[in-house]
Design a protein around this motif. Structure first.
Motif, PDB file in Angstrom:
ATOM      1  N   LYS A  25      44.040 -10.412  -9.846  1.00 54.45           N
ATOM      2  CA  LYS A  25      43.655  -9.041 -10.200  1.00 54.45           C
ATOM      3  C   LYS A  25      44.075  -8.712 -11.633  1.00 54.45           C
ATOM      4  O   LYS A  25      43.334  -8.065 -12.379  1.00 54.45           O
ATOM      5  N   THR A  29      41.561  -7.656 -14.706  1.00 57.17           N
ATOM      6  CA  THR A  29      41.769  -6.437 -15.497  1.00 57.17           C
ATOM      7  C   THR A  29      41.941  -6.771 -16.972  1.00 57.17           C
ATOM      8  O   THR A  29      41.386  -6.095 -17.837  1.00 57.17           O
ATOM      9  N   ASP A  32      38.551  -7.447 -18.506  1.00 53.13           N
ATOM     10  CA  ASP A  32      37.796  -6.217 -18.758  1.00 53.13           C
ATOM     11  C   ASP A  32      38.331  -5.483 -19.982  1.00 53.13           C
ATOM     12  O   ASP A  32      37.559  -4.975 -20.804  1.00 53.13           O
TER      13      ASP A  32
END
Length: 155
Positions: A25, A29, A32
């Motif tokens: 995760k 992130t 992004d």
């Protein structure tokens, strides 16, 4: 003798699995955020280029020694901007809305595909956990064949 060792491996695996998921995760992130920062950097370079161009044109307009250059460089651009009509503004806006709509559709598709991949990964994780539970469940009903051992295989 193999059962306690397997329990240790399973216990270690159960401790590491959430850490791997959390790390995944964090990587997603970070990806992004890095894409967002790249877009911001490109926009910054474009805006700084426009500011430099505006300052150079202002220098040509203000300096009386550059009258010929102003006529050759600045005046055609000012004539072009003066020739803009309402119809050309509508055409440009329609084209921009069309291109932005395509970009929005592509972005939406990207996020839906990303969600689909997450759903597939979730289903895969659920299937893997179920398979592990089935493996653990099969080991519970194993009979020793009536033999009496020293208790190494007991849970």
């Amino acid at each position: 003798m193999g059962i306690p060792y397997s329990r240790q491996i399973n216990a270690a695996f159960e401790q590491v699995t959430p850490l791997v998921a959390a790390g995944f995760k964090v990587l997603r992130t970070t990806r992004d955020i890095s894409i967002l920062l790249a877009v911001i950097q490109v926009l910054t370079v474009i805006l700084l280029g426009f500011i430099l161009l505006a300052l150079l044109l202002l220098l040509y307009c203000v300096n009386p020694d550059l009258e010929e250059e102003r006529k050759a460089i600045v005046t055609p651009w000012l004539r072009y901007f003066a020739s803009i009509t309402l119809w050309s503004i509508f055409k440009t806006l329609f084209s921009m809305v069309f291109v932005m709509g395509l970009a929005a559709a592509a972005t939406w598709h990207f996020f839906l595909a990303k969600q689909w991949v997450e759903d597939v990964e979730y289903e895969g994780n659920v299937d893997a956990e179920k398979a592990l539970e089935d493996l653990d469940g099969d080991g519970e009903g194993v009979d020793n064949g009536g033999k009496k051992g020293k208790g190494k295989g007991k849970k």
